[in-house]
Design an enzyme around this catalytic site. Structure first.
Site, PDB file in Angstrom:
ATOM      1  N   GLY A  12      -3.136   4.493  -6.620  1.00  0.00           N
ATOM      2  CA  GLY A  12      -2.676   5.388  -7.670  1.00  0.00           C
ATOM      3  C   GLY A  12      -3.016   6.843  -7.480  1.00  0.00           C
ATOM      4  N   LYS A  86       7.570  -3.030  -4.490  1.00  0.00           N
ATOM      5  CA  LYS A  86       8.602  -4.034  -4.771  1.00  0.00           C
ATOM      6  C   LYS A  86       9.966  -3.368  -4.979  1.00  0.00           C
ATOM      7  CE  LYS A  86       5.876  -7.629  -4.907  1.00  0.00           C
ATOM      8  NZ  LYS A  86       5.994  -8.693  -3.888  1.00  0.00           N
ATOM      9  N   ASN A 102      11.329   8.017  -6.331  1.00  0.00           N
ATOM     10  CA  ASN A 102      10.341   7.356  -5.482  1.00  0.00           C
ATOM     11  C   ASN A 102       9.796   8.369  -4.493  1.00  0.00           C
ATOM     12  OD1 ASN A 102       8.952   5.108  -4.160  1.00  0.00           O
ATOM     13  ND2 ASN A 102      10.428   5.380  -2.508  1.00  0.00           N
ATOM     14  N   HIS A 104       8.193   8.605  -0.707  1.00  0.00           N
ATOM     15  CA  HIS A 104       8.067   7.826   0.533  1.00  0.00           C
ATOM     16  C   HIS A 104       7.293   8.676   1.540  1.00  0.00           C
ATOM     17  CE1 HIS A 104       9.077   4.866   3.588  1.00  0.00           C
ATOM     18  NE2 HIS A 104       9.417   5.859   4.385  1.00  0.00           N
ATOM     19  N   ASP A 145      14.391   2.948  -0.303  1.00  0.00           N
ATOM     20  CA  ASP A 145      14.369   4.268   0.354  1.00  0.00           C
ATOM     21  C   ASP A 145      15.756   4.808   0.702  1.00  0.00           C
ATOM     22  OD1 ASP A 145      11.633   2.942   2.278  1.00  0.00           O
ATOM     23  OD2 ASP A 145      11.613   3.902   0.292  1.00  0.00           O
ATOM     24  N   GLU A 174       2.679  14.562  -0.444  1.00  0.00           N
ATOM     25  CA  GLU A 174       3.131  13.702  -1.552  1.00  0.00           C
ATOM     26  C   GLU A 174       2.608  14.223  -2.886  1.00  0.00           C
ATOM     27  OE1 GLU A 174       2.601   9.436  -0.997  1.00  0.00           O
ATOM     28  OE2 GLU A 174       2.220   9.826   1.115  1.00  0.00           O
TER      29      GLU A 174
END
Ligand code: GRF
Length: 221
Positions: A12, A86, A102, A104, A145, A174
């Site tokens: 996290g 997931k 998202n 990546h 992705d 990130e």
């Protein structure tokens, strides 16, 4: 103010970066109302609970109805996948089209797709002899992705890099990129059109100034 649900499978740190960023925004563009994991012991759940944020575990991450009902129960406007491993059921990605992102840990479209997560990504980047890597934040569709990319945080690959040293450098990117993309989307400065194009308005660019070394930011468009 947009209500955010975060899905996370790991420690996290991206959730933490998002929470710290939103704390220093004035006015606050969004707030994390729910953290969900597929793993009962995920550190992301502990981070949420420590901040008084509802944190729960999915019995079956593939159960679209259960996930959809949970997100609706918290009036979720945006979904952030922050180290979530997931596949999100299609029913949910369709419901949150243009409102689900998202992060990546590579420069998509390179080094992404099924099975490409964590150290495997950095191993592939090093094996390919890349001179740079970084993080990508993209809208989420029903494939790993593959959704429309919004922004990249590029970092150099250094001679002698290991998977860990590269992962650590990419993580800096990130932690800078994800919160700012969420902020821009929450404020309408970045959006996904119904035809799948990403629109970045002039209001978005100031959010991405002054990234920490050695990060360089590129916005789509
Ligand atoms: C990060 O590299 C993230 O991109 C990947 O898992 C790593 C740890 O994420 N999916 P976090 O610390 O759990 O946010």
């Amino acid at each position: 103010m947009k209500r955010i649900a975060v899905l996370a499978s790991g420690g996290g740190s991206n959730l933490g970066a998002l929470l710290e960023y939103l704390d220093q925004c004035a006015p606050t563009p969004a707030a994390v109302r729910l953290v969900v994991s597929d793993k009962p012991g995920a550190g992301a759940l502990e981070r949420a609970r420590a901040r008084g944020i509802t944190a729960t575990t999915l019995a079956d991450p593939a159960d679209a109805n259960a996930l959809g009902a949970l997100l609706a129960q918290y009036d979720t406007d945006m979904v952030v996948l922050a180290g979530y491993l997931k596949l999100v059921p299609m029913q949910v990605t369709v419901r949150y089209a243009g409102a689900m992102v998202n992060v990546h840990p590579a420069l998509l479209p390179a080094h992404g797709g099924p099975g490409m997560y964590g150290k495997r990504v950095h191993r592939a980047v090093l094996a390919a002899g890349e001179h740079e890597s970084g993080a990508t934040v993209h809208f989420v569709d029903h494939h790993y992705d593959r959704g429309a990319a919004v922004a990249w945080a590029r970092v150099p690959v250094e001679p002698g890099d290991t998977e860990q040293s590269l992962a650590d450098r990419v993580l800096i990117g990130e932690h800078f990129l994800l919160p700012r993309v969420v902020h821009a989307i929450a404020g309408g400065a970045i959006r996904l059109t119904t035809s799948g194009a990403v629109v970045v308005t002039a209001a978005a660019h100031p959010l991405f100034q002054h990234p920490p070394a050695p990060v360089a930011i590129r916005l789509v468009g």
